[in-house]
Design an enzyme around this catalytic site. Structure first.
Site, PDB file in Angstrom:
ATOM      1  N   ASP A   1       0.836  -1.200   0.000  1.00 47.10           N
ATOM      2  CA  ASP A   1       0.000   0.000   0.000  1.00 47.10           C
ATOM      3  C   ASP A   1       0.875   1.257   0.000  1.00 47.10           C
ATOM      4  O   ASP A   1       2.043   1.215   0.392  1.00 47.10           O
ATOM      5  CB  ASP A   1      -0.885   0.030   1.253  1.00 47.10           C
ATOM      6  CG  ASP A   1      -1.861  -1.132   1.275  1.00 47.10           C
ATOM      7  OD1 ASP A   1      -2.176  -1.673   0.199  1.00 47.10           O
ATOM      8  OD2 ASP A   1      -2.296  -1.492   2.382  1.00 47.10           O
ATOM      9  N   LYS A   2       0.246   2.358  -0.345  1.00 48.17           N
ATOM     10  CA  LYS A   2       0.976   3.633  -0.390  1.00 48.17           C
ATOM     11  C   LYS A   2       1.658   3.934   0.954  1.00 48.17           C
ATOM     12  O   LYS A   2       2.783   4.428   1.001  1.00 48.17           O
ATOM     13  CB  LYS A   2      -0.008   4.749  -0.763  1.00 48.17           C
ATOM     14  CG  LYS A   2       0.636   6.084  -1.030  1.00 48.17           C
ATOM     15  CD  LYS A   2      -0.395   7.078  -1.526  1.00 48.17           C
ATOM     16  CE  LYS A   2       0.187   8.473  -1.591  1.00 48.17           C
ATOM     17  NZ  LYS A   2      -0.816   9.476  -1.978  1.00 48.17           N
TER      18      LYS A   2
END
Ligand code: URA
Length: 238
Positions: free
Chosen positions: A104-105
């Site tokens: 994920d970011k």
């Protein structure tokens, strides 16, 4: 046998047109002889190619290990955000690299980047049971029931029953917990969704290993390096 201009272009020495210029200017040597014809065909595995006197290493694939920083997308392109590919040196772009799996970011840690589709396939197939280990900070106390639930296979929001996961508590009190979690799948937001299903929230996530590979402590977030031959061989044995 491949055309010299194609080989050099694939290795990041410019477009076919730019490479043609290099050849015309006498800056390229093949097996000790000046090469000026861009249509010349050679066996890149056997011939020694030099550009400006410097030998270039011919290879089809690249394998990088990155300590992914937060705020960067695990994709090749994105309209809004910086991607992990934007972080790597221009010389690698000609290989068309992509990340193996996704973080994920806001997740940091071990991310493999390659252009080897076969290896990618093998490493992300759930049937191959590749262990992924994460260090996670959780907003609540993790207890023995959570450990048992994860071991049985926790059911996430869409009804999917995850494969058994190993949860090891490093620290836990009423303010939160630090854990290591080992999973063998890579569903979208998987670790976060697993903790949500036991009513807890992941507040920090770092991947620390992927199969036989460990996150290199010498790599600061945002840094990367090529895999050693030993590391690559261990991955190929997965
Ligand atoms: N699980 C998640 O929830 N996020 C990641 O980035 C990786 C695993």
């Amino acid at each position: 046998m491949e055309r010299i201009d194609k080989i050099l272009s694939n290795l990041g020495h410019g477009t076919r047109k730019e490479v043609k210029g290099l050849l015309k200017k006498g800056r390229v040597e093949v097996d000790g002889v000046l090469a000026s014809d861009s249509a010349m065909k050679i066996n890149p595995d056997k011939s020694v190619i030099k550009v400006d006197g410097e030998e270039i290493r011919y290879r089809k694939n690249i394998y990088l290990i990155m300590n992914k920083p937060a705020g960067v997308i695990s994709a090749t392109v994105d309209n809004h955000d910086e991607t992990v590919i934007d972080l790597i040196d221009e010389q690698y772009h000609a290989f068309k690299p992509f990340p193996i799996g996704r973080l994920d970011k806001d997740t940091v840690g071990l991310l493999l980047i390659t252009n080897d589709g076969e290896l990618n396939h093998k490493l992300i197939a759930p049937k191959n049971h590749v262990d992924k280990v994460y260090y996670a900070e959780i907003n609540k106390f993790i207890d023995a029931t959570d450990i048992a639930t994860f071991k049985r296979g926790v059911v996430i929001d869409d009804g999917y029953k995850c494969m058994p996961a190993i949860l090891k508590v490093l620290n836990a009190d009423e303010n939160g917990s630090e854990v290591m979690i080992t999973i063998q799948e890579g569903k979208f937001h998987q670790v976060k969704r697993m903790f949500e299903s036991v009513d807890k929230k992941v507040v920090f996530l770092r991947r620390t290993s992927f199969g036989p590979l460990k996150l290199d402590e010498n790599l600061a977030e945002g840094q990367y390096r090529e895999l050693s031959e030993e590391e690559l061989n261990s991955l190929k044995l997965v």
